[in-house]
Motif scaffolding. Sequence first.
Motif, PDB file in Angstrom:
ATOM      1  N   GLN A   5       0.838  -1.183   0.000  1.00 10.56           N
ATOM      2  CA  GLN A   5       0.000   0.000   0.000  1.00 10.56           C
ATOM      3  C   GLN A   5       0.880   1.241   0.000  1.00 10.56           C
ATOM      4  OE1 GLN A   5      -3.173  -0.239  -0.328  1.00 10.56           O
ATOM      5  NE2 GLN A   5      -3.922   1.838  -0.007  1.00 10.56           N
ATOM      6  N   VAL A   6       0.556   2.189  -0.864  1.00 13.39           N
ATOM      7  CA  VAL A   6       1.313   3.430  -0.965  1.00 13.39           C
ATOM      8  C   VAL A   6       0.495   4.562  -0.372  1.00 13.39           C
ATOM      9  CG1 VAL A   6       2.340   5.085  -2.556  1.00 13.39           C
ATOM     10  CG2 VAL A   6       2.495   2.635  -3.036  1.00 13.39           C
ATOM     11  N   GLN A   7       1.121   5.364   0.450  1.00 16.43           N
ATOM     12  CA  GLN A   7       0.464   6.558   0.982  1.00 16.43           C
ATOM     13  C   GLN A   7       1.148   7.798   0.431  1.00 16.43           C
ATOM     14  OE1 GLN A   7       0.603   5.973   5.275  1.00 16.43           O
ATOM     15  NE2 GLN A   7      -1.524   5.289   5.244  1.00 16.43           N
ATOM     16  N   LEU A   8       0.324   8.738   0.012  1.00 21.21           N
ATOM     17  CA  LEU A   8       0.810  10.023  -0.479  1.00 21.21           C
ATOM     18  C   LEU A   8       0.255  11.117   0.426  1.00 21.21           C
ATOM     19  CD1 LEU A   8       0.130   9.561  -4.314  1.00 21.21           C
ATOM     20  CD2 LEU A   8       2.259   9.112  -3.071  1.00 21.21           C
ATOM     21  N   VAL A   9       1.109  12.005   0.875  1.00 23.79           N
ATOM     22  CA  VAL A   9       0.686  13.068   1.779  1.00 23.79           C
ATOM     23  C   VAL A   9       1.149  14.404   1.209  1.00 23.79           C
ATOM     24  CG1 VAL A   9       0.802  14.020   4.093  1.00 23.79           C
ATOM     25  CG2 VAL A   9       0.800  11.531   3.767  1.00 23.79           C
ATOM     26  N   GLU A  10       0.174  15.243   0.858  1.00 21.24           N
ATOM     27  CA  GLU A  10       0.489  16.582   0.354  1.00 21.24           C
ATOM     28  C   GLU A  10       0.618  17.564   1.506  1.00 21.24           C
ATOM     29  OE1 GLU A  10      -2.554  15.077  -2.860  1.00 21.24           O
ATOM     30  OE2 GLU A  10      -2.502  15.175  -0.679  1.00 21.24           O
ATOM     31  N   SER A  11       1.396  18.585   1.270  1.00 23.87           N
ATOM     32  CA  SER A  11       1.531  19.690   2.218  1.00 23.87           C
ATOM     33  C   SER A  11       1.925  20.946   1.452  1.00 23.87           C
ATOM     34  CB  SER A  11       2.593  19.364   3.276  1.00 23.87           C
ATOM     35  OG  SER A  11       3.851  19.173   2.670  1.00 23.87           O
ATOM     36  N   GLY A  12       1.821  22.083   2.142  1.00 21.11           N
ATOM     37  CA  GLY A  12       2.280  23.330   1.547  1.00 21.11           C
ATOM     38  C   GLY A  12       1.191  24.248   1.055  1.00 21.11           C
ATOM     39  N   GLY A  13      -0.049  23.822   1.113  1.00 25.78           N
ATOM     40  CA  GLY A  13      -1.133  24.694   0.684  1.00 25.78           C
ATOM     41  C   GLY A  13      -1.374  25.800   1.688  1.00 25.78           C
ATOM     42  N   GLY A  14      -2.256  26.711   1.302  1.00 28.15           N
ATOM     43  CA  GLY A  14      -2.579  27.805   2.204  1.00 28.15           C
ATOM     44  C   GLY A  14      -3.173  28.975   1.465  1.00 28.15           C
ATOM     45  N   LEU A  15      -3.209  30.098   2.154  1.00 30.84           N
ATOM     46  CA  LEU A  15      -3.750  31.340   1.596  1.00 30.84           C
ATOM     47  C   LEU A  15      -2.594  32.219   1.128  1.00 30.84           C
ATOM     48  CD1 LEU A  15      -6.079  33.377   1.142  1.00 30.84           C
ATOM     49  CD2 LEU A  15      -5.731  34.102   3.521  1.00 30.84           C
ATOM     50  N   VAL A  16      -2.695  32.707  -0.086  1.00 30.61           N
ATOM     51  CA  VAL A  16      -1.644  33.558  -0.639  1.00 30.61           C
ATOM     52  C   VAL A  16      -2.296  34.666  -1.463  1.00 30.61           C
ATOM     53  CG1 VAL A  16      -1.357  32.107  -2.700  1.00 30.61           C
ATOM     54  CG2 VAL A  16       0.554  33.520  -1.907  1.00 30.61           C
ATOM     55  N   GLN A  17      -1.638  35.796  -1.514  1.00 31.00           N
ATOM     56  CA  GLN A  17      -2.164  36.904  -2.310  1.00 31.00           C
ATOM     57  C   GLN A  17      -1.875  36.695  -3.793  1.00 31.00           C
ATOM     58  OE1 GLN A  17      -0.518  40.532  -0.701  1.00 31.00           O
ATOM     59  NE2 GLN A  17      -2.092  40.654   0.899  1.00 31.00           N
ATOM     60  N   PRO A  18      -2.671  37.288  -4.654  1.00 33.23           N
ATOM     61  CA  PRO A  18      -2.380  37.212  -6.089  1.00 33.23           C
ATOM     62  C   PRO A  18      -0.962  37.674  -6.383  1.00 33.23           C
ATOM     63  CG  PRO A  18      -4.567  38.114  -5.751  1.00 33.23           C
ATOM     64  CD  PRO A  18      -3.944  38.010  -4.388  1.00 33.23           C
ATOM     65  N   GLY A  19      -0.291  36.938  -7.255  1.00 29.06           N
ATOM     66  CA  GLY A  19       1.097  37.227  -7.571  1.00 29.06           C
ATOM     67  C   GLY A  19       2.089  36.520  -6.682  1.00 29.06           C
ATOM     68  N   GLY A  20       1.604  35.909  -5.631  1.00 27.18           N
ATOM     69  CA  GLY A  20       2.479  35.213  -4.697  1.00 27.18           C
ATOM     70  C   GLY A  20       2.866  33.827  -5.163  1.00 27.18           C
ATOM     71  N   SER A  21       3.601  33.137  -4.297  1.00 25.01           N
ATOM     72  CA  SER A  21       4.114  31.809  -4.614  1.00 25.01           C
ATOM     73  C   SER A  21       3.841  30.843  -3.468  1.00 25.01           C
ATOM     74  CB  SER A  21       5.627  31.869  -4.851  1.00 25.01           C
ATOM     75  OG  SER A  21       5.947  32.671  -5.961  1.00 25.01           O
ATOM     76  N   LEU A  22       3.733  29.587  -3.831  1.00 26.57           N
ATOM     77  CA  LEU A  22       3.644  28.489  -2.871  1.00 26.57           C
ATOM     78  C   LEU A  22       4.398  27.308  -3.453  1.00 26.57           C
ATOM     79  CD1 LEU A  22      -0.115  28.409  -1.727  1.00 26.57           C
ATOM     80  CD2 LEU A  22       1.861  29.009  -0.299  1.00 26.57           C
ATOM     81  N   ARG A  23       4.913  26.468  -2.576  1.00 30.62           N
ATOM     82  CA  ARG A  23       5.491  25.210  -3.020  1.00 30.62           C
ATOM     83  C   ARG A  23       4.772  24.068  -2.309  1.00 30.62           C
ATOM     84  NH1 ARG A  23      11.521  22.481  -2.672  1.00 30.62           N
ATOM     85  NH2 ARG A  23      10.958  22.287  -0.467  1.00 30.62           N
ATOM     86  N   LEU A  24       4.133  23.233  -3.118  1.00 35.87           N
ATOM     87  CA  LEU A  24       3.477  22.047  -2.587  1.00 35.87           C
ATOM     88  C   LEU A  24       4.457  20.883  -2.583  1.00 35.87           C
ATOM     89  CD1 LEU A  24       0.036  22.208  -4.434  1.00 35.87           C
ATOM     90  CD2 LEU A  24       0.753  23.359  -2.323  1.00 35.87           C
ATOM     91  N   ALA A  25       4.307  20.030  -1.603  1.00 28.38           N
ATOM     92  CA  ALA A  25       5.118  18.818  -1.526  1.00 28.38           C
ATOM     93  C   ALA A  25       4.199  17.607  -1.429  1.00 28.38           C
ATOM     94  CB  ALA A  25       6.048  18.877  -0.321  1.00 28.38           C
ATOM     95  N   CYS A  26       4.641  16.496  -1.972  1.00 25.05           N
ATOM     96  CA  CYS A  26       3.915  15.232  -1.907  1.00 25.05           C
ATOM     97  C   CYS A  26       4.903  14.167  -1.466  1.00 25.05           C
ATOM     98  CB  CYS A  26       3.312  14.899  -3.262  1.00 25.05           C
ATOM     99  SG  CYS A  26       2.515  13.277  -3.343  1.00 25.05           S
ATOM    100  N   ALA A  27       4.752  13.708  -0.241  1.00 23.18           N
ATOM    101  CA  ALA A  27       5.648  12.702   0.304  1.00 23.18           C
ATOM    102  C   ALA A  27       5.038  11.319   0.144  1.00 23.18           C
ATOM    103  CB  ALA A  27       5.922  12.991   1.767  1.00 23.18           C
ATOM    104  N   ALA A  28       5.808  10.411  -0.428  1.00 23.36           N
ATOM    105  CA  ALA A  28       5.346   9.040  -0.630  1.00 23.36           C
ATOM    106  C   ALA A  28       5.936   8.113   0.432  1.00 23.36           C
ATOM    107  CB  ALA A  28       5.740   8.551  -2.018  1.00 23.36           C
ATOM    108  N   SER A  29       5.185   7.086   0.772  1.00 25.37           N
ATOM    109  CA  SER A  29       5.637   6.145   1.799  1.00 25.37           C
ATOM    110  C   SER A  29       6.586   5.089   1.234  1.00 25.37           C
ATOM    111  CB  SER A  29       4.435   5.463   2.451  1.00 25.37           C
ATOM    112  OG  SER A  29       3.669   4.781   1.468  1.00 25.37           O
ATOM    113  N   THR A  30       6.734   5.070  -0.102  1.00 30.45           N
ATOM    114  CA  THR A  30       7.634   4.124  -0.750  1.00 30.45           C
ATOM    115  C   THR A  30       8.437   4.868  -1.811  1.00 30.45           C
ATOM    116  OG1 THR A  30       6.196   3.492  -2.596  1.00 30.45           O
ATOM    117  CG2 THR A  30       5.813   2.381  -0.493  1.00 30.45           C
TER     118      THR A  30
END
Length: 111
Positions: free
Chosen positions: A1-26
């Motif tokens: 079984q593989v688990q994927l966990v995203e992180s890094g979302g949130g509230l940002v103003q227009p023109g801003g930046s975010l970096r999402l991450a997806c960590a896998a268990s394998t």
Amino acid sequence: QVQLVESGGGLVQPGGSLRLACAASTTIFSIHPMGWYRQLPGKQRELIARITLGGSTNYADSVKGRFTISRDNAKNTAYLQMNSLKPEDTAVYYCNVLDYWGQGTQVTVSS
């Protein structure tokens, strides 16, 4: 079984930046292509970025030139760097490999 966990979302103003991450268990990212999807309110989930085993990338027209997909096989983690964010990028973002999905992370772009 593989688990994927995203992180890094949130509230940002227009023109801003975010970096999402997806960590896998394998080490699944090192043996299969993976992609990032998003689901806008009231819309179907759509593929926005994909990376192959060889590192080739493809993007939806709506994010091309603003988003960058990458992965770090040593960390079993994939990333989505999102720059120049717009209100229309507001959505729940999911990572995917084969039939495995993360739980999603909310990105809200608003002033």
